[in-house]
Design a protein around this motif. Structure first.
Motif, mmCIF file in Angstrom:
data_model
loop_
_atom_site.group_PDB
_atom_site.id
_atom_site.type_symbol
_atom_site.label_atom_id
_atom_site.label_comp_id
_atom_site.label_asym_id
_atom_site.label_seq_id
_atom_site.Cartn_x
_atom_site.Cartn_y
_atom_site.Cartn_z
ATOM 1 N N CYS A 3 0.856 -1.183 0.000
ATOM 2 C CA CYS A 3 0.000 0.000 0.000
ATOM 3 C C CYS A 3 0.896 1.239 0.000
ATOM 4 N N ILE A 4 0.943 1.948 -1.127
ATOM 5 C CA ILE A 4 1.865 3.073 -1.307
ATOM 6 C C ILE A 4 1.074 4.352 -1.551
ATOM 7 N N GLY A 5 1.495 5.452 -0.941
ATOM 8 C CA GLY A 5 0.805 6.718 -1.140
ATOM 9 C C GLY A 5 1.682 7.894 -0.764
ATOM 10 N N ALA A 6 1.051 8.983 -0.288
ATOM 11 C CA ALA A 6 1.790 10.222 -0.091
ATOM 12 C C ALA A 6 1.173 11.074 1.008
ATOM 13 N N HIS A 7 2.002 11.952 1.553
ATOM 14 C CA HIS A 7 1.509 13.025 2.417
ATOM 15 C C HIS A 7 0.969 14.116 1.503
ATOM 16 N N VAL A 8 -0.283 14.551 1.755
ATOM 17 C CA VAL A 8 -0.949 15.462 0.834
ATOM 18 C C VAL A 8 -1.530 16.662 1.568
ATOM 19 N N ASP A 9 -1.916 17.659 0.774
ATOM 20 C CA ASP A 9 -2.611 18.822 1.308
ATOM 21 C C ASP A 9 -3.943 18.380 1.909
ATOM 22 N N PRO A 10 -4.321 18.920 3.060
ATOM 23 C CA PRO A 10 -5.533 18.442 3.721
ATOM 24 C C PRO A 10 -6.842 18.957 3.134
ATOM 25 N N GLY A 11 -6.762 19.881 2.188
ATOM 26 C CA GLY A 11 -7.986 20.478 1.665
ATOM 27 C C GLY A 11 -8.963 19.454 1.113
ATOM 28 N N ASP A 12 -8.467 18.576 0.235
ATOM 29 C CA ASP A 12 -9.284 17.512 -0.360
ATOM 30 C C ASP A 12 -8.394 16.287 -0.534
ATOM 31 N N PRO A 13 -8.150 15.554 0.547
ATOM 32 C CA PRO A 13 -7.184 14.455 0.487
ATOM 33 C C PRO A 13 -7.560 13.350 -0.489
ATOM 34 N N LEU A 14 -8.847 13.113 -0.720
ATOM 35 C CA LEU A 14 -9.243 12.073 -1.662
ATOM 36 C C LEU A 14 -8.924 12.483 -3.098
ATOM 37 N N ALA A 15 -9.116 13.748 -3.407
ATOM 38 C CA ALA A 15 -8.735 14.238 -4.735
ATOM 39 C C ALA A 15 -7.222 14.186 -4.909
ATOM 40 N N GLU A 16 -6.491 14.497 -3.851
ATOM 41 C CA GLU A 16 -5.031 14.433 -3.914
ATOM 42 C C GLU A 16 -4.568 12.982 -4.098
ATOM 43 N N ALA A 17 -5.256 12.043 -3.465
ATOM 44 C CA ALA A 17 -4.926 10.632 -3.644
ATOM 45 C C ALA A 17 -5.148 10.218 -5.098
ATOM 46 N N HIS A 18 -6.256 10.650 -5.673
ATOM 47 C CA HIS A 18 -6.554 10.324 -7.067
ATOM 48 C C HIS A 18 -5.494 10.899 -8.001
ATOM 49 N N ALA A 19 -5.047 12.126 -7.725
ATOM 50 C CA ALA A 19 -4.054 12.781 -8.581
ATOM 51 C C ALA A 19 -2.723 12.048 -8.582
ATOM 52 N N ARG A 20 -2.457 11.284 -7.534
ATOM 53 C CA ARG A 20 -1.190 10.560 -7.406
ATOM 54 C C ARG A 20 -1.341 9.052 -7.605
ATOM 55 N N ASP A 21 -2.565 8.589 -7.854
ATOM 56 C CA ASP A 21 -2.861 7.156 -7.876
ATOM 57 C C ASP A 21 -2.371 6.518 -6.589
ATOM 58 N N ALA A 22 -2.685 7.178 -5.464
ATOM 59 C CA ALA A 22 -2.210 6.748 -4.144
ATOM 60 C C ALA A 22 -3.258 5.887 -3.455
ATOM 61 N N ALA A 23 -2.809 4.806 -2.855
ATOM 62 C CA ALA A 23 -3.702 3.924 -2.111
ATOM 63 C C ALA A 23 -3.806 4.334 -0.648
ATOM 64 N N VAL A 24 -2.922 5.225 -0.216
ATOM 65 C CA VAL A 24 -2.903 5.683 1.170
ATOM 66 C C VAL A 24 -2.500 7.149 1.174
ATOM 67 N N VAL A 25 -3.087 7.918 2.072
ATOM 68 C CA VAL A 25 -2.705 9.317 2.218
ATOM 69 C C VAL A 25 -2.471 9.639 3.692
ATOM 70 N N GLN A 26 -1.636 10.619 3.885
ATOM 71 C CA GLN A 26 -1.388 11.177 5.214
ATOM 72 C C GLN A 26 -1.576 12.680 5.106
ATOM 73 N N PHE A 27 -2.178 13.281 6.121
ATOM 74 C CA PHE A 27 -2.354 14.730 6.090
ATOM 75 C C PHE A 27 -2.498 15.265 7.506
ATOM 76 N N PHE A 28 -2.388 16.586 7.629
ATOM 77 C CA PHE A 28 -2.602 17.265 8.901
ATOM 78 C C PHE A 28 -4.072 17.621 9.056
ATOM 79 N N LEU A 29 -4.523 17.678 10.289
ATOM 80 C CA LEU A 29 -5.887 18.122 10.575
ATOM 81 C C LEU A 29 -5.933 19.556 11.086
ATOM 82 N N ALA A 30 -4.780 20.156 11.297
ATOM 83 C CA ALA A 30 -4.678 21.544 11.752
ATOM 84 C C ALA A 30 -3.289 22.052 11.392
ATOM 85 N N ASP A 31 -3.041 23.310 11.662
ATOM 86 C CA ASP A 31 -1.741 23.925 11.386
ATOM 87 C C ASP A 31 -0.633 23.119 12.064
ATOM 88 N N PRO A 32 0.329 22.577 11.297
ATOM 89 C CA PRO A 32 1.382 21.753 11.915
ATOM 90 C C PRO A 32 2.302 22.532 12.848
#
Length: 258
Positions: free
Chosen positions: A2-31
């Motif tokens: 299962c390979i994916g990426a750390h993405v912008d939290p705005g729309d993580p599912l769209a970011e996953a699609h843009a990368r063909d990612a099966a897994v995403v990581q993101f922040f829920l607030a200002d890091p």
């Protein structure tokens, strides 16, 4: 794998699609901030998706420190993020191992980690499993050198805590990637996530600067070997946006398919 990426939290599912990612990581607030996460309108959509989700806690969290103005808010913020991560169905909440002030005894940091889990238990426990991540720098870091990591696990292992292995952090922190999974597993008994990152800096530099996998100072085949040996999902936290990360994901999938 299962390979994916750390993405912008705005729309993580769209970011996953843009990368063909099966897994995403993101922040829920200002890091870099201390605010609790706000409810997400898309929480149920994320939770119901086929994309595996991990949440990264803010960088400011340091539950190990003797500085009360940081340690106590850190405990509360970590618990808040674990609760919020559960609303998006996160498999884990990644948090850095933390560090001590230069004149402090490192054993106090390990005890403060233990107290963090005791504090959480008093509040009903962490709603999402906490994954402690190895770090790249600091002479008084709790999870940079693996001798310190072993002492940390002696303090917190009984609480079912997970582990996130960052390849850039290990390289920059002075831990060789050759056979690194075996060495980590001997300490923690588990690896729940790999942060599959290249490094812009040399071995034991103490500098946390990620690079794409096929450039930089780390042999990418060592990253591939770590993922294969661990059997854990992997996310790239590499530069270049969707284009750069897509190349890294495609590289990993190609190598792991052999």
């Amino acid at each position: 794998m299962c390979i994916g990426a750390h993405v912008d939290p705005g729309d993580p599912l769209a970011e996953a699609h843009a990368r063909d990612a099966a897994v995403v990581q993101f922040f829920l607030a200002d890091p870099q901030g201390w605010k609790d996460p706000a409810p997400r309108a898309d929480a149920e959509q994320i939770k119901a998706s086929d994309v595996q989700v991990f949440v990264h806690a803010p960088y400011v969290i340091n539950v190990a420190t003797t500085n009360n103005r940081i340690r106590i808010p850190s405990r509360k913020l970590l618990l808040s993020h674990a609760n919020a991560a559960a609303t998006v169905g996160a498999s884990g909440l990644i948090v850095h191992g933390g560090h001590m002030l230069k004149d402090d005894d490192l054993s106090t940091g390990f005890d403060n980690w233990r107290k963090t889990f005791a504090y959480a238990a008093e509040q009903g426990g962490f709603a999402t499993q906490v994954l402690i991540e190895n770090t790249a720098s600091g002479d008084k870091a709790c999870a940079r050198r693996f001798d310190a990591l072993a002492r940390l696990w002696d303090a917190v292992g009984e609480f079912g805590v997970g582990f996130c292995l960052d390849t850039c952090h290990a390289h920059a922190g002075g831990e060789d990637l050759i056979d690194i999974v075996d060495r980590v597993m001997a300490i923690t008994g588990r690896i729940d996530l790999i942060h599959a990152n290249g490094s812009r800096d040399g071995f034991d530099s103490g500098r946390d600067r990620h690079d794409n996998l096929q450039s930089g100072m780390i042999d990418p085949k060592l990253v591939v070997a770590a993922i294969r040996a661990s059997g854990a999902p992997a996310v790239v936290e590499t530069p270049g946006g969707a284009e750069g990360q897509s190349r890294d994901i495609a590289y990993l999938r190609s190598e792991l398919a052999d």
